[in-house]
Design a protein around this motif. Structure first.
Motif, PDB file in Angstrom:
ATOM      1  N   GLU A 730       0.654  -0.950   0.326  1.00  0.00           N
ATOM      2  CA  GLU A 730       0.597   0.002  -0.334  1.00  0.00           C
ATOM      3  C   GLU A 730       0.837   1.191   0.086  1.00  0.00           C
ATOM      4  O   GLU A 730       2.103   1.338   0.739  1.00  0.00           O
ATOM      5  CB  GLU A 730      -1.328  -0.174   1.359  1.00  0.00           C
ATOM      6  N   ASN A 731       0.742   2.314  -0.796  1.00  0.00           N
ATOM      7  CA  ASN A 731       1.398   3.816  -1.055  1.00  0.00           C
ATOM      8  C   ASN A 731       0.637   4.791  -0.773  1.00  0.00           C
ATOM      9  O   ASN A 731      -0.317   4.567  -1.377  1.00  0.00           O
ATOM     10  CB  ASN A 731       1.868   3.495  -1.964  1.00  0.00           C
ATOM     11  N   LEU A 732       1.062   5.449   0.097  1.00  0.00           N
ATOM     12  CA  LEU A 732       0.083   6.315  -0.254  1.00  0.00           C
ATOM     13  C   LEU A 732       1.076   8.101   0.149  1.00  0.00           C
ATOM     14  O   LEU A 732       1.923   8.243   0.334  1.00  0.00           O
ATOM     15  CB  LEU A 732      -0.634   6.737   0.691  1.00  0.00           C
ATOM     16  N   PHE A 733       0.787   8.783  -1.293  1.00  0.00           N
ATOM     17  CA  PHE A 733       1.890   9.723  -1.407  1.00  0.00           C
ATOM     18  C   PHE A 733       0.779  11.066  -1.781  1.00  0.00           C
ATOM     19  O   PHE A 733      -0.258  11.110  -2.515  1.00  0.00           O
ATOM     20  CB  PHE A 733       2.278   9.340  -2.955  1.00  0.00           C
ATOM     21  N   ALA A 734       1.073  12.316  -1.270  1.00  0.00           N
ATOM     22  CA  ALA A 734       0.637  13.340  -1.026  1.00  0.00           C
ATOM     23  C   ALA A 734       1.443  14.839  -0.856  1.00  0.00           C
ATOM     24  O   ALA A 734       2.587  14.699  -0.348  1.00  0.00           O
ATOM     25  CB  ALA A 734      -0.485  13.499   0.736  1.00  0.00           C
ATOM     26  N   SER A 735       1.114  15.479  -1.817  1.00  0.00           N
ATOM     27  CA  SER A 735       2.236  16.385  -1.971  1.00  0.00           C
ATOM     28  C   SER A 735       1.811  17.849  -2.071  1.00  0.00           C
ATOM     29  O   SER A 735      -0.366  18.089  -2.913  1.00  0.00           O
ATOM     30  CB  SER A 735       3.132  16.688  -2.883  1.00  0.00           C
ATOM     31  N   PHE A 736       1.731  18.884  -1.506  1.00  0.00           N
ATOM     32  CA  PHE A 736       1.227  20.565  -1.135  1.00  0.00           C
ATOM     33  C   PHE A 736       1.704  21.213  -1.508  1.00  0.00           C
ATOM     34  O   PHE A 736       3.134  21.201  -1.148  1.00  0.00           O
ATOM     35  CB  PHE A 736       0.261  20.519  -0.226  1.00  0.00           C
ATOM     36  N   ASP A 737       1.828  22.503  -2.602  1.00  0.00           N
ATOM     37  CA  ASP A 737       2.452  23.128  -3.242  1.00  0.00           C
ATOM     38  C   ASP A 737       2.067  24.696  -3.802  1.00  0.00           C
ATOM     39  O   ASP A 737       1.335  24.812  -4.140  1.00  0.00           O
ATOM     40  CB  ASP A 737       3.422  22.821  -4.463  1.00  0.00           C
ATOM     41  N   ILE A 738       2.476  25.252  -3.226  1.00  0.00           N
ATOM     42  CA  ILE A 738       1.627  27.133  -2.723  1.00  0.00           C
ATOM     43  C   ILE A 738       3.894  27.793  -3.581  1.00  0.00           C
ATOM     44  O   ILE A 738       4.204  27.761  -2.798  1.00  0.00           O
ATOM     45  CB  ILE A 738       1.582  27.335  -1.950  1.00  0.00           C
ATOM     46  N   ARG A 739       3.752  28.807  -4.758  1.00  0.00           N
ATOM     47  CA  ARG A 739       4.171  29.939  -5.299  1.00  0.00           C
ATOM     48  C   ARG A 739       3.494  30.786  -5.310  1.00  0.00           C
ATOM     49  O   ARG A 739       2.951  31.593  -5.671  1.00  0.00           O
ATOM     50  CB  ARG A 739       5.021  29.054  -6.123  1.00  0.00           C
TER      51      ARG A 739
END
Length: 866
Positions: A730-739
């Motif tokens: 099981e793999n959970l990936f999350a990213s949050f990016d603000i520029r």
């Protein structure tokens, strides 16, 4: 009495026309459509127009028995209908509804933001006004593109636009770089770019436009006016610990010649080429050649790392590139590309692997100091002859020679070893394509391509005994096909008839080893001849889109293996399909369902049965049982591409399973690992869910990205003396990016990533790790002064005591007034992290991995543009 007579007379002769007009795609009413009333001989006698709700009403003129009712509006195609007045009927109401298709050659523009106009859309072209997104810190084209809404970069430099693959980078609509466009994105100065355009439904063959739809995208760079003849930039730098940087880029623009050249050298960990020997990402040009290339067994492309390449790349790199597009005359153009790349990469690794399966536990400790020396010489060309407006002939080819020299020393559980590895990869392909466009709606195409790949390798290991592994993989491939494409009003289809011939030669010889169970040599001839007839059909009905593909393939397969008593010969006929249904909720949003069934042949990496040594402790072989690799997949997605509000949203799910697949059988002890690939009935399944969204806030000039994915996979393997093990990952990936892109001098960027992996096996405890990464950068730009600071924090596992690492970089850029030279002070890895420790898990092992980094340096350089 007179008034009554007139009213009666009017009513006796009154015929009323009523109706509505709506858009064929959105079904929304269309206002201000002219409704023309004509006689049977096409003479205009009256007219009206639709109201805001798309409705119209009109009294028909007297004394006519037949009318032509025609619509007219610049945004949509015309439509005609005929009305015949019924005999003997003095008055009646006639109802007509029009469904209009949007005009293909309309010149209207959709304005994304009324005041600043950062983005406009013209048909299939998205135009960026890049001044709205730049902050002054951009050095090369890549820096600009990364700030544009809708554009995303993959790890190998490949660009995605609205989730679609960008296949070409154009300079004023000229294809100079072909598929290796990272040469342009990494080296062309941002100062000479005036605008950026994204072309959807792009095909390098202009005759296919309007007949064959494409999911490809091209990015066009519009050069500033006056950038003709020769322009360029140069940079020289030197720093502590003998750090050096030298770069020169030249651009030539004229009516007959457009060219770009680049030279660079650095030992800073930078890479200005499309080639990558640090990570396992293929360069973009090689992605389309995988079916034509042989297998590289003993030379993995890169090193294992979760850090950015520039932190782990300890290098001494030289790259040179020449790219030219020459217009010999009005009908003939010639494109030439030559690249030379050489590097010296240093890697020091340590690992502690704990293997646990059942009641058995094996610990493996390794240390290796490695030097890798890759060298590439690549030449590609394309000769294009436009015979006339309907015929095009092209010849396109590529030659590449890749040499890799590896040497290393180390310890395997305190036992010393020395490795040397030599690999020579020679590749050639050529493709000839003839296109004849019979009409605006039909086209015939013939394609012929041939390729050759020779990959000899020599691998030597000195430990308790001296071992020498000789390997040669060779592949020849020939393909010819004819394609008929046609487009009707609502449908498109193409027929494809062709023949492909592929032959693989595998020869290996392992010297110095002794075994009575498995052969130490391989001598294999593997031939596949395929005839195919394929049909691809698309149909569009109002808000619905349908696509179906039917592939019919007949294989003749021959496998000769000296380790097997009997040769293998078989003939197979396969039929497999794919289908998709799309519902266009509006012009901005859609929901799509896809189904695909495929039957693939085993590749050359899995057909040999004799042992092959691939590193100081690992051997490979296969338990080959021929069968087609049956795969079925289902995909459901919901998309919003709302460029009016600069918003993108993609919610998707995917399910796939393999009826036949590969099972890995591992035999592991403290000294050696034997890996056998078995092709058999499997229970391999995969289920994933994902969300990707992007929003650009115009009033803040800032972009917010959210990307997440959850994946569950089921697979089987055999470890030592175990039975067949059923595993789940099981793999959970999350990213949050603000520029941000504020108008002021100060801007920042924050990017956070979290990744969780969990492996479970029946009867055994699960293995799990959760990594965390946070990037922060701040920019202060005022007049001729820039200060940029970047920090990165990595925690390899939130559940262990392994410490996190903080990296800090800084850059100061100063350009004196009235000077063409700017000065750059660059500080890298200010906290001087010399090694990085990472953790990896699998269904049976946990690995603590440590490797060296690019250490702290200061570099002062001067840059000059001309």
């Amino acid at each position: 009495m007179v008034l009554f007579f007139l009213c009666l007379n009017f009513s006796n002769a009154q015929h009323i026309l009523k109706g509505t007009v709506a858009d064929s795609l959105t079904t929304e009413p269309i206002a201000k459509v002219n409704i023309l009333i004509k006689t049977a001989d096409n003479k205009l006698i009256d007219f009206t127009s639709t109201d805001t709700n798309g409705n119209f009403t009109k009294t028909l003129p007297k004394d006519y028995k037949e009318f032509i009712i025609e619509t007219s509006i610049i945004s949509h195609l015309k439509s005609k209908k005929i009305i015949k007045i019924k005999d003997g009927v003095s008055s009646n109401t006639y109802y007509i509804n029009f469904i209009l298709r949007e005009r293909i050659n309309a010149l209207d523009e959709v304005l994304i933001e009324a005041k600043k106009e950062p983005i406009t859309i013209k048909k299939d072209t998205t135009v960026y006004k890049i001044s709205n997104f730049k902050d002054g810190s951009e050095r090369v084209v890549e820096d600009i593109l990364k700030k544009l809404p809708g554009i995303r970069f993959e790890d190998n430099g490949q660009i995605k636009f609205k989730g679609k693959t960008v296949t070409r980078l154009l300079l004023d609509n000229d294809n100079i770089f072909d598929s290796n466009y990272t040469i342009g994105t990494k080296n062309i100065s941002s100062d000479i770019i005036d605008g950026v355009e994204a072309y959807e439904d792009y095909d390098d063959n202009p005759l296919l436009k309007g007949i064959k739809s494409s999911e490809d995208v091209a990015i066009n760079l519009k050069l500033k006016q006056g950038k003709t003849d020769i322009s360029g930039d140069a940079q020289l730098g030197a720093g502590i610990d003998a750090k050096q940087l030298a770069r020169l880029n030249l651009l030539s623009v004229s009516k007959k010649l457009k060219g770009f050249g680049s030279l660079s050298y650095n030992n800073l960990g930078d890479n200005y080429s499309p080639y990558n020997f640090v990570s396992n990402n293929f360069d973009i040009s090689r992605l389309s050649e995988l079916a034509q290339r042989s297998t590289n067994l003993v030379n993995s492309n890169g090193f294992n790392s979760v850090l950015p390449d520039n932190r782990t790349r300890v290098n001494s790199n030289f790259f040179g590139s020449l790219n030219a597009l020459l217009k010999l005359n009005k009908s003939i153009t010639l494109r030439l590309n030559y690249n030379h790349f050489s590097d010296r990469l240093i890697r020091d690794e340590q690992s502690n692997i704990n293997n646990t399966f059942g009641n058995e536990e094996i610990n493996i400790q390794t240390q290796e100091n490695l030097v890798k020396r890759p060298t590439i010489n690549a030449l590609s060309y394309e000769l294009r002859h436009t015979v006339n407006t309907k015929q095009l002939l092209t010849s396109k080819g590529r030659f590449e020679g890749l040499d890799i020299q590896n040497s290393s020393t180390g310890f395997n559980n305190a036992n010393p070893f020395t490795n040397t590895n030599t690999s020579n990869d020679v590749f050639f392909n050529n493709r000839v394509e003839y296109t004849n466009k019979y009409s605006k709606k039909s086209l015939f195409q013939t394609v012929f391509d041939v390729s050759y790949n020779d990959l000899p390798q020599d691998f030597r290991v000195s430990n308790e005994q001296d071992l020498t592994q000789n390997i040669e993989f060779r592949k020849n491939r020939f393909n010819i096909k004819s394609v008929w494409l046609s487009k009707q009003n609502k449908s498109r289809y193409d027929f494809e008839l062709g023949y492909t011939f592929t032959e693989d030669f595998v020869n290996t010889n392992l010297l110095g080893a002794t075994t009575s169970q498995t052969s130490l040599t391989n001598d294999i001839y593997y031939r596949v001849a395929k005839s195919f007839l394929n049909l691809d059909y698309k149909y569009r009905l109002k808000k619905w889109g349908f696509r179906a593909t039917l592939r019919n393939e007949f294989f003749y397969i021959q496998l000769n293996d000296v380790n097997v008593a009997e040769d293998f010969n078989t003939s197979i006929f396969t039929v497999y399909t794919s289908a998709s249904v799309s519902h266009y909720i509006s012009k901005k949003s859609s929901i799509t369902f896809n189904y695909q069934l495929s039957n693939n042949l085993p590749d050359d990496r899995t057909i040999f049965s004799g042992l092959v040594l691939v590193n100081n402790r690992s051997f490979l072989n296969n338990d080959f049982r021929f069968n087609l690799l049956n795969n079925q997949s289902y995909n459901l997605s919901y998309r919003i591409n709302d460029f009016y509000n600069l918003f993108q949203f993609n919610l998707y799910s995917n399910y796939s399973f393999n009826k036949f697949g590969y099972i890995s059988q591992l035999n592991i002890d403290e000294d050696l690992t034997f890996s056998t690939s078995i092709l058999d009935v499997t229970n391999n399944r995969n289920l994933s869910f994902g969300l990707r969204t992007e929003k650009y806030f115009s009033f803040l000039k800032s972009t917010v990205n959210l990307n997440s994915n959850y994946n569950i996979s089921e697979f089987q393997n055999i470890i030592n003396n175990s039975k067949l093990r059923n595993n789940t990952s099981e793999n959970l990936f999350a990213s949050f990016d603000i520029r941000t892109g504020f108008k002021g001098a100060l801007n920042f960027r924050i990017k956070t990533l979290i990744n969780n992996n969990t492996f479970t096996n029946e009867g055994n405890p699960s293995n799990s790790f959760t990594s965390f990464q946070n990037d922060f950068s701040v920019k202060y730009i005022k007049d001729n002064f820039q200060f940029i600071a970047e920090s990165q924090y990595f925690k390899p596992d939130l559940n262990t005591a392994i410490r996190g690492d903080v990296f800090l970089d800084a850059k100061i850029i100063f350009k004196p007034k009235k000077s063409k030279i700017e000065y750059i002070l660059r500080a890298n890895n200010l906290l001087n992290n010399k090694v990085f420790q990472n953790i990896n898990t699998s269904d049976f092992s946990t690995t603590i991995f440590q490797y060296n980094l690019q250490e702290r340096f200061l570099l002062l350089s001067a840059a000059f543009r001309f």
